[in-house]
Design a protein around this motif. Structure first.
Motif, mmCIF file in Angstrom:
data_model
loop_
_atom_site.group_PDB
_atom_site.id
_atom_site.type_symbol
_atom_site.label_atom_id
_atom_site.label_comp_id
_atom_site.label_asym_id
_atom_site.label_seq_id
_atom_site.Cartn_x
_atom_site.Cartn_y
_atom_site.Cartn_z
ATOM 1 N N TYR A 71 -6.702 3.254 -23.158
ATOM 2 C CA TYR A 71 -6.053 4.555 -23.013
ATOM 3 C C TYR A 71 -5.122 4.829 -24.186
ATOM 4 O O TYR A 71 -5.073 5.957 -24.716
ATOM 5 C CB TYR A 71 -5.292 4.593 -21.689
ATOM 6 C CG TYR A 71 -4.449 5.833 -21.506
ATOM 7 C CD1 TYR A 71 -5.031 7.054 -21.200
ATOM 8 C CD2 TYR A 71 -3.064 5.780 -21.623
ATOM 9 C CE1 TYR A 71 -4.266 8.193 -21.026
ATOM 10 C CE2 TYR A 71 -2.290 6.903 -21.452
ATOM 11 C CZ TYR A 71 -2.885 8.109 -21.159
ATOM 12 O OH TYR A 71 -2.130 9.228 -20.997
ATOM 13 N N MET B 62 -3.261 14.187 -19.854
ATOM 14 C CA MET B 62 -4.005 12.952 -20.059
ATOM 15 C C MET B 62 -3.662 11.859 -19.052
ATOM 16 O O MET B 62 -4.367 10.860 -18.957
ATOM 17 C CB MET B 62 -3.758 12.427 -21.482
ATOM 18 C CG MET B 62 -4.300 13.352 -22.555
ATOM 19 S SD MET B 62 -3.867 12.823 -24.221
ATOM 20 C CE MET B 62 -4.869 11.350 -24.377
ATOM 21 N N THR C 101 -9.309 12.322 -21.623
ATOM 22 C CA THR C 101 -8.897 11.927 -22.977
ATOM 23 C C THR C 101 -9.886 12.460 -24.013
ATOM 24 O O THR C 101 -9.990 11.902 -25.103
ATOM 25 C CB THR C 101 -8.794 10.395 -23.093
ATOM 26 O OG1 THR C 101 -10.055 9.808 -22.730
ATOM 27 C CG2 THR C 101 -7.702 9.848 -22.203
ATOM 28 N N ILE D 204 -5.236 7.942 -26.759
ATOM 29 C CA ILE D 204 -4.105 8.821 -27.092
ATOM 30 C C ILE D 204 -3.954 8.929 -28.597
ATOM 31 O O ILE D 204 -3.742 10.019 -29.145
ATOM 32 C CB ILE D 204 -2.805 8.291 -26.454
ATOM 33 C CG1 ILE D 204 -2.842 8.457 -24.939
ATOM 34 C CG2 ILE D 204 -1.594 9.017 -27.018
ATOM 35 C CD1 ILE D 204 -1.583 7.980 -24.253
#
Length: 483
Positions: free
Chosen positions: A91, A125, A134, A95
Motif C-alpha cells: 500500500y 485511498m 489505489t 501511495i
C-alpha cells in the motif's frame, strides 16, 4: 478469548510523512488507538539513530511501524498489535506511485505545496485503516481539485507549512475537506473544468477501464510465459526446480468487452468426467482484479472485462522435477603459475525443432585475472572486470546443439611465496566455488503442459469481429550450475 481477540491482525491506525530530519509534514489518523506522540518513537529509533533497520518493527509498547523511504521522505504507517505488514508495504508503494503521478516528483516541496490534495487522496485511498482504491487514473477522474487554486489562509492553521508541528498537523486533520471543495466550487462556478462529480469508473466494477474506447482493428494478444528457476549439481542433476508462470495480455478492444479464457485445468477436467493426463493442477494462482472469481470457482473459466492495453492477467507456481533444458559445465585448468584456462560446454536437452535465443552464460573468474583470450564455436565472449566474470553471448541455440568456449587468462607472476601469492590462490579457489549462471528464452509450449483451450471476446452492443493471438515462451529465472 478476549486476549486472543486483541492479538488478531489489525491494519493501519495512522499514516505519516516525515522529512529527512524527522520533522512531520503530513499526519492522517484513521483510528484513535494510537497516541499522537507515537511517531516520536519512530523518529528516535529509526531516523536519529542512523542505523539501517528493517521496514517493519514493533516497539516496547506494542505499537507496530511499517515504513518506506523515498528520496528525502519517510512514509510511515502505525498500528496497534500485529499489522498485516506485506499488505501495508504494498500500500505504501502504491501511495508513492499515486503521489508521483499527481506531482510528477515526490519531494518535500511537492508535499508542502499540495497538502490539500494529499489529504484528499488519503481520504479516498484508505477508510478506517483499510486500503481502498489505489488506481491513479481512476483517482484523477474523481479528485480534480488543484491545491494552488484553493484560497486557504495558512495562518489559521500554522505559521508556515515548513514549520509544522504535531499540534498543527492534528488541526489539519480536522479540516472538513468537503466544505473546502464546496467553497472552491462556489467561487469558481463559471469554470466547468473544476466541477467535481463522481465518475462511473469509481463506482463501477470496471473502474480500471476508461469509457468510450474505440479501435479500428480489434485485437487480443496473450503471452503464456513460464520462468524456470533451477539449481543444478556439478553432475548435471537438478537439486531444486520451480516453475513460475505468467499470463500477460494486451487488449485492443472497443467498448466494454467480456473475455473468456479456458485452460486445461485439472479440476475442470475432473468435473467434466474426463481423464487428467493432459491437464495440470495450478498452485498459488493470483488473478488481476478484473477477473470474476465467483465464475472461476463455479466453472473454472476465467471471465473478465480487460483493462485497456497491456496487463498481467494471472500468475501461478508449480513445483516439478524437470531436467535442465540447457546443461552447462565448466572445467578449470592451471598452466603453471601465470595462466589459467576455463573450458565451458553448453549442451541442448530440448527438441531439435525448437531453438533458444538471447543466451547468456556467466562464468565467475578470480579478481586478479587479466589479458583474456577466447575461442568459441558460436557467439561472442567478453570479460567484465567489474563483475569478475566472463560472459558468453549466444544469439541462437538449437535443440541438441553442443557448443564449447575456451577462455585463457593471465595471473600475476610471483617470484617467491608471499602474502600476495596466498591472496591469489584464495581468489582462484573462491571463484571456482561460485556457480555459473544461465539466461535464455525458448519459444515453445510450457514445461508444465499448460495450454489455452479457448480465448473468446464479445461486445453485445458493438458486436465487432476481432483477432486473437496466443504465444508460448520459456525463459530462465535464477538458473545456476554448481562447479
Amino acid at each position: 478469548w478476549k486476549k486472543k481477540l486483541k492479538m488478531i491482525s489489525k491494519t493501519a491506525s495512522s499514516f505519516h510523512i516525515l522529512d529527512i530530519k524527522g520533522k512531520p509534514l503530513i499526519a492522517k489518523y484513521y483510528r484513535d488507538d494510537v497516541p499522537k506522540s507515537c511517531i516520536q518513537d519512530f523518529v528516535k529509533n529509526i531516523i536519529k539513530s542512523g542505523e539501517e533497520k528493517p521496514p517493519v518493527y514493533q516497539n516496547d509498547d506494542g505499537y507496530s511501524f511499517v515504513y518506506i523511504k523515498h528520496n528525502n521522505l519517510f512514509m510511515v504507517i502505525i498500528g496497534k498489535y500485529n499489522l498485516n505488514a506485506m499488505m501495508l508495504l504494498k500500500y505504501l508503494h502504491a501511495i508513492k506511485k499515486v503521489f508521483t503521478e499527481y506531482f510528477n516528483q515526490l519531494e518535500e516541496e511537492s508535499i508542502k505545496d499540495n497538502f490539500v490534495v494529499v489529504y484528499e487522496l488519503l481520504d479516498e485511498m484508505m477508510d478506517y485503516g483499510y486500503p481502498q482504491s489505489t488506481d491513479g487514473p481512476m483517482l484523477k477522474e474523481f479528485i480534480k481539485i488543484k491545491s494552488h487554486k484553493l484560497q486557504i489562509d495558512p495562518k489559521s492553521l500554522v505559521t508556515s507549512v515548513g514549520t509544522l508541528n504535531v499540534e498543527g498537523i492534528s488541526n489539519l486533520v480536522k479540516i472538513n475537506f468537503s466544505t473546502i471543495v464546496k467553497q472552491f466550487k462556489n467561487e469558481n462556478s463559471g469554470d466547468n473544468s473544476n466541477k467535481i462529480t463522481i465518475p462511473k469508473e469509481f463506482t463501477n466494477a470496471t473502474g480500471y477501464r476508461p469509457p468510450n474506447i474505440h479501435y479500428d482493428k480489434n485485437q487480443l494478444y496473450l503471452d503464456v510465459v513460464e520462468e524456470l528457476n533451477m539449481v543444478v549439481s556439478k553432475e548435471g542433476r537438478p537439486i531444486t526446480s520451480k516453475i513460475e508462470g505468467f499470463l500477460t495480455m494486451r487488449a485492443q478492444l472497443s467498448g466494454t468487452p467480456n473475455v473468456r479464457l479456458g485452460l486445461n485445468d485439472k479440476v475442470l477436467f475432473e468435473n467434466m468426467g474426463h481423464g487428467g493426463k493432459k491437464s495440470i493442477e495450478l498452485e498459488d494462482v493470483k488473478f488481476h482484479q478484473c477477473v470474476k472469481l465467483n465464475k472461476f470457482e463455479q466453472s473454472r473459466s476465467i471471465n473478465f472485462v480487460p483493462p485497456d492495453g497491456e496487463f498481467e492477467l494471472m500468475r501461478y507456481r508449480l513445483n516439478s522435477k524437470i531436467k535442465p533444458l540447457i546443461l552447462v559445465s565448466c572445467k578449470t585448468k592451471r598452466h603453471g603459475t601465470s595462466r589459467i584456462e576455463y573450458i565451458v560446454k553448453a549442451k541442448g536437452q530440448f527438441k531439435a525443432v525448437h531453438f533458444a535465443h538471447s543466451i547468456e552464460i556467466r562464468v565467475p573468474v578470480p579478481d586478479v585475472c587479466d589479458t583474456p583470450k577466447f575461442r568459441q564455436n558460436s557467439g561472442s565472449c567478453e570479460y567484465k572486470p567489474k563483475d569478475n566474470c566472463i560472459v558468453w553471448h549466444i544469439t541462437k541455440f538449437h535443440g541438441r546443439d553442443n557448443l564449447q568456449m575456451r577462455a585463457e587468462m593471465g595471473l600475476p607472476t610471483m617470484t617467491k611465496h608471499s602474502e600476495d601469492e596466498e591472496e591469489e590462490e584464495d581468489s582462484v579457489a573462491k571463484a571456482d566455488k561460485q556457480p555459473l549462471s544461465l539466461k535464455f528464452t525458448i519459444n515453445q509450449n510450457p514445461l508444465s503442459g499448460l495450454k489455452v483451450k479457448y480465448l473468446k471476446a464479445s461486445e453485445p452492443k458493438l458486436n465487432y469481429p476481432y483477432n486473437s493471438f496466443v504465444r508460448y515462451f520459456i525463459r530462465s529465472g535464477d538458473f545456476l550450475f554448481r562447479r
